[in-house]
Design a protein around this motif. Structure first.
Motif, PDB file in Angstrom:
ATOM      1  N   ASP A 135      -0.247 -13.251   0.825  1.00  0.00           N
ATOM      2  CA  ASP A 135      -0.097 -12.482  -0.416  1.00  0.00           C
ATOM      3  C   ASP A 135       0.892 -11.333  -0.182  1.00  0.00           C
ATOM      4  O   ASP A 135       0.492 -10.181  -0.001  1.00  0.00           O
ATOM      5  CB  ASP A 135      -1.459 -11.928  -0.855  1.00  0.00           C
ATOM      6  CG  ASP A 135      -1.396 -11.200  -2.191  1.00  0.00           C
ATOM      7  OD1 ASP A 135      -0.333 -11.238  -2.848  1.00  0.00           O
ATOM      8  OD2 ASP A 135      -2.416 -10.581  -2.573  1.00  0.00           O
ATOM      9  N   ASN A 138       0.753  -7.775  -1.933  1.00  0.00           N
ATOM     10  CA  ASN A 138      -0.347  -6.831  -1.672  1.00  0.00           C
ATOM     11  C   ASN A 138      -0.558  -6.544  -0.188  1.00  0.00           C
ATOM     12  O   ASN A 138      -1.466  -5.787   0.168  1.00  0.00           O
ATOM     13  CB  ASN A 138      -1.650  -7.360  -2.288  1.00  0.00           C
ATOM     14  CG  ASN A 138      -1.622  -7.304  -3.803  1.00  0.00           C
ATOM     15  OD1 ASN A 138      -1.468  -6.233  -4.386  1.00  0.00           O
ATOM     16  ND2 ASN A 138      -1.747  -8.457  -4.448  1.00  0.00           N
ATOM     17  N   LYS A 140      -0.142  -4.780   3.366  1.00  0.00           N
ATOM     18  CA  LYS A 140       0.161  -3.399   3.746  1.00  0.00           C
ATOM     19  C   LYS A 140       0.234  -3.295   5.268  1.00  0.00           C
ATOM     20  O   LYS A 140      -0.477  -3.990   5.988  1.00  0.00           O
ATOM     21  CB  LYS A 140      -0.912  -2.432   3.230  1.00  0.00           C
ATOM     22  CG  LYS A 140      -1.062  -2.394   1.723  1.00  0.00           C
ATOM     23  CD  LYS A 140      -1.906  -1.199   1.286  1.00  0.00           C
ATOM     24  CE  LYS A 140      -3.319  -1.293   1.823  1.00  0.00           C
ATOM     25  NZ  LYS A 140      -4.146  -0.158   1.366  1.00  0.00           N
ATOM     26  N   SER A 148       1.553  -1.138  -0.472  1.00  0.00           N
ATOM     27  CA  SER A 148       2.031  -2.499  -0.705  1.00  0.00           C
ATOM     28  C   SER A 148       3.135  -2.480  -1.759  1.00  0.00           C
ATOM     29  O   SER A 148       3.377  -1.470  -2.432  1.00  0.00           O
ATOM     30  CB  SER A 148       0.874  -3.380  -1.207  1.00  0.00           C
ATOM     31  OG  SER A 148       0.477  -2.965  -2.513  1.00  0.00           O
ATOM     32  N   ASN A 150       3.032  -4.016  -4.646  1.00  0.00           N
ATOM     33  CA  ASN A 150       2.433  -3.798  -5.958  1.00  0.00           C
ATOM     34  C   ASN A 150       2.050  -2.338  -6.186  1.00  0.00           C
ATOM     35  O   ASN A 150       2.114  -1.845  -7.318  1.00  0.00           O
ATOM     36  CB  ASN A 150       1.209  -4.691  -6.145  1.00  0.00           C
ATOM     37  CG  ASN A 150       1.582  -6.096  -6.597  1.00  0.00           C
ATOM     38  OD1 ASN A 150       2.703  -6.340  -7.041  1.00  0.00           O
ATOM     39  ND2 ASN A 150       0.657  -7.032  -6.470  1.00  0.00           N
TER      40      ASN A 150
END
Length: 277
Positions: A135, A138, A140, A148, A150
């Motif tokens: 993903d 998102n 980090k 992240s 997003n």
């Protein structure tokens, strides 16, 4: 009735020693080095040329807003650019400090090169690599303050929403409006910020895709952008677009009119990407 069209001039701060060393900078407050100061002098000249061209074509245009990330390297870059514009065009502009235009927080990686971090923390990036593959929007870096993709999109999106709303309103009032007519008013927005933030903005503007078509932005680079089309939500199904900027079931796509390259776009992220693949 005046036809007002937003135009955005984005520029990345000049080089710092951390950039030159390919060291994670994130939200560390690093000054420009001598090369960086020379780069943003050129940045100021490029922006002055762009402004001169806009004012010649659209005499009623105005500089509506100038913002800068509040990190030192961006503030210093904005100050140099402001002085060049004042000298060239006789226009005094003031950049407002804007914390939301800060670079991504890189968590524990800040102040390190990739090699230094991996040597001190063997195996600690494996979770990030795994999260990124699953993903990427998102994922980090290690560290409680890291951000992240997003998370950064969320904090910078309001700047774009206001411009998109102005563009949508113009077209709603008059679908046949010619926003590039000589009588149009070009509201010019100048933002001094960072490589990661610029890439994120370009994705929100539908200019590049997060996964496949990054635009590399070097230190001091200048980008000129304008809104192009309004797409209704029902038309998005088969389009590879970032719907994060959806506004009242409409999405505004932007056009990159010009990208003037000034500095090197090879960064610490270049090294990191080779480890993720």
């Amino acid at each position: 009735m005046k036809k007002i069209n937003p135009i955005v001039i984005l520029f990345r701060h000049g080089q710092t020693d951390y950039n030159a060393e390919k060291r994670f900078q994130g939200q560390q407050n690093c000054p420009l080095n001598m090369n960086g100061l020379e780069q943003v002098q050129k940045t100021g000249e490029v922006i002055s040329d762009l402004l001169e061209d806009i004012f010649n074509k659209f005499p009623n245009s105005k500089i509506a807003e100038c913002r800068t990330s509040d990190l030192q390297r961006s503030v210093l870059s904005a100050q140099v650019v402001s002085k060049v514009i004042s000298k060239r065009l006789g226009k005094n502009i003031n950049f407002m400090n804007e914390p939301k235009l800060r670079e991504y927080h890189a968590g524990e990686l800040e102040n390190y090169t990739i090699d230094e971090y991996l040597k001190k923390n063997p195996g600690k990036l494996e979770k990030y690599f795994s999260d990124y593959k699953e993903d990427p929007l998102n994922a980090k870096y290690p560290g409680e303050n890291s951000e992240s993709w997003n998370m950064v999109s969320t904090r910078i999106l309001p700047f774009l929403v206001d411009l998109n709303q102005a563009f949508i309103s113009q077209l709603a009032d008059n679908p046949q409006i010619d926003l590039m007519h000589e009588n149009s008013v070009q509201d010019i927005y100048i933002w001094s910020t960072h490589g990661g933030v610029i890439r994120n903005l370009l994705s929100l503007m539908q200019i590049c895709d997060f996964k496949t078509s990054f635009i590399e932005v070097g230190n001091g680079d200048v980008l000129l952008l304008k809104p192009s089309l309004v797409i209704e939500s029902h038309e998005l199904k088969d389009k590879q677009l970032n719907s994060s900027a959806l506004l009242n079931d409409r999405l505004v796509t932007w056009e990159l009119l010009k990208h003037v390259k000034i500095g090197d776009s090879i960064t610490v992220l270049t090294d990191l990407s080779t480890l993720i693949k």
